[in-house]
Design an enzyme around this catalytic site. Sequence first.
Site, PDB file in Angstrom:
ATOM      1  N   TYR A  13      49.308   3.048 -28.430  1.00  0.00           N
ATOM      2  CA  TYR A  13      49.312   2.106 -27.385  1.00  0.00           C
ATOM      3  C   TYR A  13      50.755   2.645 -26.671  1.00  0.00           C
ATOM      4  CZ  TYR A  13      47.927  -0.518 -30.971  1.00  0.00           C
ATOM      5  OH  TYR A  13      46.901  -1.455 -32.199  1.00  0.00           O
ATOM      6  N   TYR A 141      45.350 -10.679 -35.855  1.00  0.00           N
ATOM      7  CA  TYR A 141      45.002  -9.213 -35.539  1.00  0.00           C
ATOM      8  C   TYR A 141      44.174  -8.801 -36.694  1.00  0.00           C
ATOM      9  CZ  TYR A 141      45.586  -4.288 -34.944  1.00  0.00           C
ATOM     10  OH  TYR A 141      45.089  -3.090 -34.859  1.00  0.00           O
ATOM     11  N   ASP A 242      41.189 -11.515 -43.960  1.00  0.00           N
ATOM     12  CA  ASP A 242      41.461  -9.852 -43.658  1.00  0.00           C
ATOM     13  C   ASP A 242      43.102  -9.881 -44.342  1.00  0.00           C
ATOM     14  OD1 ASP A 242      42.590  -7.723 -42.635  1.00  0.00           O
ATOM     15  OD2 ASP A 242      42.281  -8.013 -40.603  1.00  0.00           O
ATOM     16  N   LYS A 271      45.029  -0.413 -45.697  1.00  0.00           N
ATOM     17  CA  LYS A 271      46.646  -0.136 -45.472  1.00  0.00           C
ATOM     18  C   LYS A 271      47.271   0.376 -46.895  1.00  0.00           C
ATOM     19  CE  LYS A 271      48.274  -1.518 -41.280  1.00  0.00           C
ATOM     20  NZ  LYS A 271      47.442  -2.956 -40.466  1.00  0.00           N
TER      21      LYS A 271
HETATM   22  C1  PLP Z   1      46.167  -2.792 -39.600  1.00  0.00           C
HETATM   23  C2  PLP Z   1      45.565  -4.227 -39.588  1.00  0.00           C
HETATM   24  C3  PLP Z   1      44.249  -3.734 -39.363  1.00  0.00           C
HETATM   25  C4  PLP Z   1      43.494  -2.490 -38.744  1.00  0.00           C
HETATM   26  O1  PLP Z   1      43.582  -1.466 -39.779  1.00  0.00           O
HETATM   27  P1  PLP Z   1      43.456   0.167 -39.412  1.00  0.00           P
HETATM   28  O2  PLP Z   1      43.586   0.954 -40.459  1.00  0.00           O
HETATM   29  O3  PLP Z   1      44.503   0.305 -38.312  1.00  0.00           O
HETATM   30  O4  PLP Z   1      42.104   0.309 -38.529  1.00  0.00           O
HETATM   31  C5  PLP Z   1      43.065  -4.752 -39.688  1.00  0.00           C
HETATM   32  N1  PLP Z   1      43.569  -5.992 -39.814  1.00  0.00           N
HETATM   33  C6  PLP Z   1      45.001  -6.123 -40.291  1.00  0.00           C
HETATM   34  C7  PLP Z   1      45.504  -7.452 -40.644  1.00  0.00           C
HETATM   35  C8  PLP Z   1      45.798  -5.227 -40.048  1.00  0.00           C
HETATM   36  O5  PLP Z   1      47.195  -5.309 -40.162  1.00  0.00           O
END
Ligand code: PLP
Length: 423
Positions: A13, A141, A242, A271
Amino acid sequence: MRDFDREHILHPYAPSIPNADMHLVKSASGVYLELENGTKVIDGMSSWWSVIHGYNVPELNAAAVEQLGKMSHVMFGGLTHEPAIKLAQTLLGITDKNLEHIFFSDSGSVSVEVALKMAYQYWNSQGNKQKSKILAFSKGYHGDTFGAMSVCDPVTGMHTAFDKVLHKNIFAEAPMCSFKAEWDEKYIQDFKTKLEQNHTQIAAVILEPIVQGAGGMRLYSPHFLKRVRELCTEYNILLILDEIATGFGRTGKLFAYEYAEVSPDILCVGKALTGGYMSLAATLVSKKVMQGVETNGNVLMHGPTFMANPLACAVANASLELLLQSPWKRRVESIQTQLNTELTKCEELDIVKEVRVLGAIGVVELKEDVDLAWMTAAFIKRGVWLRPFLKLVYIMPPFVISKEELHTLCSAIYDVVAAYEKR
Ligand SMILES: *Cc1c(COP(=O)(O)O)cnc(C)c1O
């Protein structure tokens, strides 16, 4: 070297020619990053939620080296391997028992794409072509690829830049109830209305359990998630959780959805999965959903080149073993206690709107946007690495951080925010 970086290499970004200085990291160990000039700074970000054990961890290094001696990669089409099988066993073992299948991918965003495909294909294979939308939340997100972007907050989530090409989904109001808020049905009303009005078109609901991360670092009541699950069940709509940011102990539970004792139909993790060593993510899914996807002879249409990369899986196995054998819960609780005492002090500053803490996550929300370059420089001077965004100064340190190191982080935040107010 830094000049070449400045002129040619794109960063997240950021403008192609950045307006702030980039810091070159030479090496990292424990909770410390060592910069070019030898300065050591405490990483308060865990490299964006991922480095839960700190850097340069002997057990993870050893796992990588051992796997390198066998094979670092092999295609997953028609072939399989022990690191992936072991990792699948562990992940399916520590998550909700309803989740029986697992799809490995390269990054969190891709694991979300896969989750969305599963949801669409679940209905499509069974002949329901009407369900083409996802019900997502404001301030959410879920990643930067097109499908993931289409379920991110429509205001802050880049929708304006890609308006014409993004799939149009439906958005409910972000959860407005704090983590400890007493439950009131009014909090779920907007979601309920959106669901009632659009359920014939909705394939799935997606949200981040308990903590909305990159969309605003907001914490919300487990009761909200409980009600979302109940309403999804009532309207026969799939629930995608997520846990890419919140998974693996960060919130004080192994997975944040455990606070609400709910069962997702599809779960995304990423992550911290490899302890931050390399990129790996997974989408876990129930038998019911996979059976739906595969109705009428269909199969899930996805297959990355580096699917279930053995090197990444081997490190993930070592990271999970280290985590599960460590007193992670006690560590996270003690981080939470210290954040509650030390970070909460920031609330006495006029510029601070609110301090929020859950598990090993601490958020100081200011009343105005921060000057990123100014703040980063001030933090480095105080020996810490933080990357605030918008109004938010926040930390999610490695679980292995010591009391003294966490104290350094918290007092740096207090001092820098206080100085920012007076600047
Ligand atoms: C970081 C993140 C993503 C995306 O993961 P990337 O490995 O950066 O593609 C998706 N959902 C959440 C909640 C995140 O924190």
